[in-house]
Motif scaffolding. Structure first.
Motif, PDB file in Angstrom:
ATOM      1  N   VAL A 163      -9.498  44.679  11.062  1.00 14.83           N
ATOM      2  CA  VAL A 163     -10.292  45.191  10.060  1.00 14.83           C
ATOM      3  C   VAL A 163     -10.907  43.864   9.313  1.00 14.83           C
ATOM      4  O   VAL A 163     -10.385  43.117   8.703  1.00 14.83           O
ATOM      5  N   ARG A 164     -11.987  43.962   9.366  1.00 16.04           N
ATOM      6  CA  ARG A 164     -13.096  43.066   8.624  1.00 16.04           C
ATOM      7  C   ARG A 164     -13.839  43.395   7.506  1.00 16.04           C
ATOM      8  O   ARG A 164     -14.739  44.257   7.510  1.00 16.04           O
ATOM      9  N   THR A 165     -13.336  43.091   6.225  1.00 20.98           N
ATOM     10  CA  THR A 165     -13.844  43.475   4.917  1.00 20.98           C
ATOM     11  C   THR A 165     -14.040  42.419   4.033  1.00 20.98           C
ATOM     12  O   THR A 165     -13.878  41.198   4.338  1.00 20.98           O
ATOM     13  N   GLN A 166     -15.143  42.619   3.106  1.00 15.39           N
ATOM     14  CA  GLN A 166     -15.649  41.743   2.239  1.00 15.39           C
ATOM     15  C   GLN A 166     -14.543  40.794   1.539  1.00 15.39           C
ATOM     16  O   GLN A 166     -13.572  41.280   1.166  1.00 15.39           O
ATOM     17  N   SER A 167     -14.990  39.396   1.526  1.00 19.30           N
ATOM     18  CA  SER A 167     -14.209  38.377   0.981  1.00 19.30           C
ATOM     19  C   SER A 167     -14.367  38.186  -0.522  1.00 19.30           C
ATOM     20  O   SER A 167     -15.285  38.801  -0.846  1.00 19.30           O
ATOM     21  N   LEU A 168     -13.546  37.552  -1.313  1.00 20.49           N
ATOM     22  CA  LEU A 168     -13.954  37.375  -2.546  1.00 20.49           C
ATOM     23  C   LEU A 168     -15.122  36.512  -3.089  1.00 20.49           C
ATOM     24  O   LEU A 168     -15.388  35.940  -2.140  1.00 20.49           O
ATOM     25  N   PRO A 169     -15.862  37.176  -4.038  1.00 20.50           N
ATOM     26  CA  PRO A 169     -15.123  37.685  -5.154  1.00 20.50           C
ATOM     27  C   PRO A 169     -14.781  39.180  -4.995  1.00 20.50           C
ATOM     28  O   PRO A 169     -14.163  39.861  -5.921  1.00 20.50           O
ATOM     29  N   SER A 170     -15.085  39.690  -4.029  1.00 18.25           N
ATOM     30  CA  SER A 170     -14.354  41.184  -3.986  1.00 18.25           C
ATOM     31  C   SER A 170     -13.057  41.311  -3.399  1.00 18.25           C
ATOM     32  O   SER A 170     -12.693  40.494  -2.404  1.00 18.25           O
ATOM     33  N   SER A 171     -12.235  41.901  -3.869  1.00 20.63           N
ATOM     34  CA  SER A 171     -10.893  41.755  -3.565  1.00 20.63           C
ATOM     35  C   SER A 171     -10.680  42.884  -2.605  1.00 20.63           C
ATOM     36  O   SER A 171      -9.089  43.016  -2.079  1.00 20.63           O
ATOM     37  N   GLY A 172     -11.617  43.469  -2.117  1.00 17.58           N
ATOM     38  CA  GLY A 172     -11.443  44.507  -1.165  1.00 17.58           C
ATOM     39  C   GLY A 172     -10.771  43.821   0.205  1.00 17.58           C
ATOM     40  O   GLY A 172     -10.026  44.561   0.774  1.00 17.58           O
ATOM     41  N   GLY A 173     -11.186  43.008   0.612  1.00 14.53           N
ATOM     42  CA  GLY A 173     -10.587  42.631   1.853  1.00 14.53           C
ATOM     43  C   GLY A 173      -9.230  42.005   1.912  1.00 14.53           C
ATOM     44  O   GLY A 173      -8.633  42.736   2.817  1.00 14.53           O
ATOM     45  N   LEU A 174      -8.825  41.104   0.826  1.00 11.95           N
ATOM     46  CA  LEU A 174      -7.308  40.696   0.957  1.00 11.95           C
ATOM     47  C   LEU A 174      -6.385  42.183   0.505  1.00 11.95           C
ATOM     48  O   LEU A 174      -5.418  42.255   1.119  1.00 11.95           O
ATOM     49  N   THR A 175      -6.944  42.907  -0.407  1.00  8.79           N
ATOM     50  CA  THR A 175      -6.020  43.926  -0.796  1.00  8.79           C
ATOM     51  C   THR A 175      -5.946  45.027   0.175  1.00  8.79           C
ATOM     52  O   THR A 175      -4.778  45.476   0.539  1.00  8.79           O
ATOM     53  N   ILE A 176      -6.993  45.347   0.801  1.00 12.04           N
ATOM     54  CA  ILE A 176      -6.903  46.312   2.050  1.00 12.04           C
ATOM     55  C   ILE A 176      -6.189  45.836   3.205  1.00 12.04           C
ATOM     56  O   ILE A 176      -5.051  46.517   3.823  1.00 12.04           O
ATOM     57  N   ALA A 177      -6.404  44.446   3.350  1.00 16.70           N
ATOM     58  CA  ALA A 177      -5.450  43.890   4.319  1.00 16.70           C
ATOM     59  C   ALA A 177      -3.987  43.941   4.035  1.00 16.70           C
ATOM     60  O   ALA A 177      -3.049  44.106   5.010  1.00 16.70           O
TER      61      ALA A 177
END
Length: 624
Positions: free
Chosen positions: A311-325
């Motif tokens: 799963v590859r998702t937007q990195s910070l400053p979006s919290s989406g990637g880390l939080t979904i992971a």
């Protein structure tokens, strides 16, 4: 809203399960005729039988729109924007060209959700390079921004309802710069060509009819409009109604200037002067210099794993990637399939995992250019195991849980000097560092997500936003575009990784995602919805990866949302018996359901694309 709840009794032939897709082998030319027998027309999915177990038949969500194609795909929230993207693909453009044209079209058809007065995050998969790029066009704080600019004279946060209308709330817009950079790096057509459909839509040459959703938003948000916005959306003092024609001649003229002069017409000159002027009139500090110096960044997305999916998702400053992971990592070892998707056990695990992940999100995440974030520690296996061990299937204890200490699992030492009032210590060792949870109202900012694919295998997953509906409510006079209120995504109180700083990007939850399987693109997905974006995308991925749902089923499935607060937000269709058992366990549920998110997705399967547009709004997906 209506929807189909049950999922699966009357499956259309294009609703394939995960197991049926496992044999798919990706090739860069896999769309050049290998699946011609599938056809290229939009195929509406048959109705998925609705659940009647909680008596909410009148609340059912609509079945997602689906389409199948061997040549390309466009999925957006509005039929005219989808048609613009399809036209670009049919006339030789690639997925990046189509996405840029869609962005301009959505500025016209969905002026309350996105536009050149805002920003966002864009993932681009380039098939020839077999590489995924993230174009970060998040709005930035102007040079004159201060850490205390959202505090009143008593040092308390200005009420959110007022904060979102202030000039201080406007971040330097990045959407147009992203269009330009994406085309120059990955596109095949000129911006001047791709903005033309937007001009036709805005001018009325191609009429835009106000739909029910836009009409309701105008009615609800009109009180915050400035005079320029009122002249467009409430002409003569009367809000536009569904079925009426929306003409935006000032926006059309702004688009014409951009077409003729390039994006310099926006980031400098008359338009920049007008933008800075109206922001300052409303109390903000933005200057023409802030606009002129804005640029996007091109980065690589964050990476998470779930089973055989990457799963590859937007990195910070979006919290989406880390939080979904982190959410997916917390859930994977719980083997939720044994309980069933709509079981109390699965819902309980989701809620508790959300509590844990959002506690860490609020404590540690911010703009990675200015804040040291323990991103490796947050996904460290030992650390996630420790956090998962807090989930007790016999009780609901994790609302308001303290964040963990991922710094103990972060390799090496912090590589940046921390921001003022910030500390790389565990929360229990700090004083006055507890961050208050933001209200759900402030976290339901609305955006627009769309996704495109072409016959070469290129993919775009783009979430674009002006934050709340109609942003600040401030339209740039004589230029027709709304200004965002993205800087309200900063913490109002100074201190911590997400405090306001000049040039800083506020923390986001935007989560454009591209999922890979066996090294090949498998699905794109994203959604609007503020902080609920994270849980929406995580649940869709879980529905596919853990429960074997078809694409349409995965998106139609009822969702729930929670962060660090006790109250669980839920959708119609979530079984009443499960809610009762969860309440007996200690969970608190909102009194009434509400729709969560509006996902758009494209799946690559069996040498073709299957596109899905969420039925929670009037989504539209078309294949070539």
């Amino acid at each position: 809203m209506t929807a189909n709840e049950d999922g699966g009794e009357d499956r259309h032939e294009d609703q394939l399960t995960v197991d049926e897709r496992t044999a798919t082998t990706y090739r860069r030319t896999f769309l050049k005729g290998s699946a011609a027998a599938l056809g290229a027309s939009a195929i509406p999915v048959s109705a998925v039988r609705a659940s009647t177990e909680d008596g909410n038949n009148d609340e059912r969500r609509r079945t997602p729109d689906t389409a199948r194609s061997s040549e390309g795909m466009v999925s957006t929230v509005h039929p005219q924007a989808t048609a613009v993207g399809v036209d670009v693909l049919q006339n030789g453009g690639n997925a990046i060209d189509a996405a840029v044209a869609v962005q301009f079209a959505l500025n016209v058809t969905q002026p309350h959700g996105s536009g050149i007065g805002g920003g966002g995050f864009m993932l681009v998969y380039v098939a020839e390079e077999d590489e995924l790029y993230a174009i970060d066009n998040r709005e930035r704080a102007p040079l004159g921004a201060t850490a205390d600019m959202f505090l009143d004279d008593q040092g308390e946060p200005i009420p959110f309802e007022k904060r979102i209308t202030l000039g201080e709330a406007v971040g330097v817009p990045g959407t147009l710069r992203a269009c330009d950079v994406a085309l120059k790096r990955f596109g095949t057509q000129e911006l001047s060509k791709l903005i033309t459909p937007g001009i036709e839509l805005a001018s009325g040459a191609c009429p835009v009819t106000v739909d029910e959703h836009l009409a309701s938003v105008i009615q609800e948000e009109q009180s915050k409009f400035n005079d320029a916005a009122r002249s467009v959306f409430t002409p003569g003092g009367t809000p536009l109604k569904a079925g009426e024609t929306l003409v935006q001649e000032d926006l059309a003229e702004t688009f014409r200037q951009i077409k003729n002069k390039g994006i310099g017409a926006f980031y400098g000159g008359e338009i920049a002067s007008a933008t800075a002027g109206v922001v300052q009139k409303h109390g903000g500090s933005m200057t023409e210099k802030d606009l002129a110096r804005y640029n996007v960044t091109i980065d690589h997305p964050d990476v998470g794993e779930y089973g055989d999916l990457t799963v590859r998702t937007q990195s910070l400053p979006s919290s989406g990637g880390l939080t979904i992971a982190q959410i997916l990592q917390l859930l994977e070892k719980l083997d939720l399939r044994q309980y069933g998707r709509r079981s109390p056990e699965t819902y309980h695990a989701l809620i508790e995992a959300f509590h844990l992940a959002y506690a860490d999100r609020g404590e540690y995440m911010g703009d990675k250019a200015l804040v040291d974030v323990p991103w490796q520690g947050l996904l460290d296996e030992e650390y996630v195991d420790q956090r998962r061990s807090l989930i007790d299937f016999e009780s609901a204890d994790l609302a308001g849980v303290e964040p963990g200490n991922p710094w103990d699992h972060q390799p090496g030492q912090p590589y940046r000097i921390v921001a003022q009032n910030e500390s790389n210590t565990a929360p229990s060792e700090r004083t006055n560092q507890k961050r208050a949870a933001s209200s759900l109202q402030s976290d339901l900012g609305q955006t627009t997500h769309f996704t495109t694919a072409d016959s070469e295998g290129n993919l775009v997953s783009w979430t674009s936003t002006i934050e709340q509906f109609f942003g600040t409510g401030i339209m740039v006079p004589d230029h027709g575009f709304m200004l965002n209120n993205e800087l309200t995504d900063f913490d109002a109180k100074p201190g911590g990784p997400n405090e306001v700083e000049p040039t800083k990007r506020p923390l986001s939850s935007t989560s454009p995602t591209i999922v890979f399987k066996d090294g090949a693109p498998f699905m794109t997905v994203g959604s609007p919805g503020g902080k609920t974006i994270i849980t929406t995308v995580a649940q869709i991925i879980l529905n596919v990866a853990e429960f074997g749902m078809s694409p349409a089923e995965a998106i139609a499935e009822p969702r729930l949302y929670d962060d660090v607060d006790p109250e669980v937000i839920w959708e119609p269709g979530l079984p009443s018996e499960a809610r009762q058992q969860l309440q007996a366990l200690g969970h608190e549920f909102a009194d009434e359901p509400m729709p969560l998110g509006n996902a758009q997705a494209i799946f690559a399967q069996d040498g073709a694309y299957l596109g899905v547009a969420d039925g929670r709004r009037d989504g539209s997906v078309v294949g070539l």
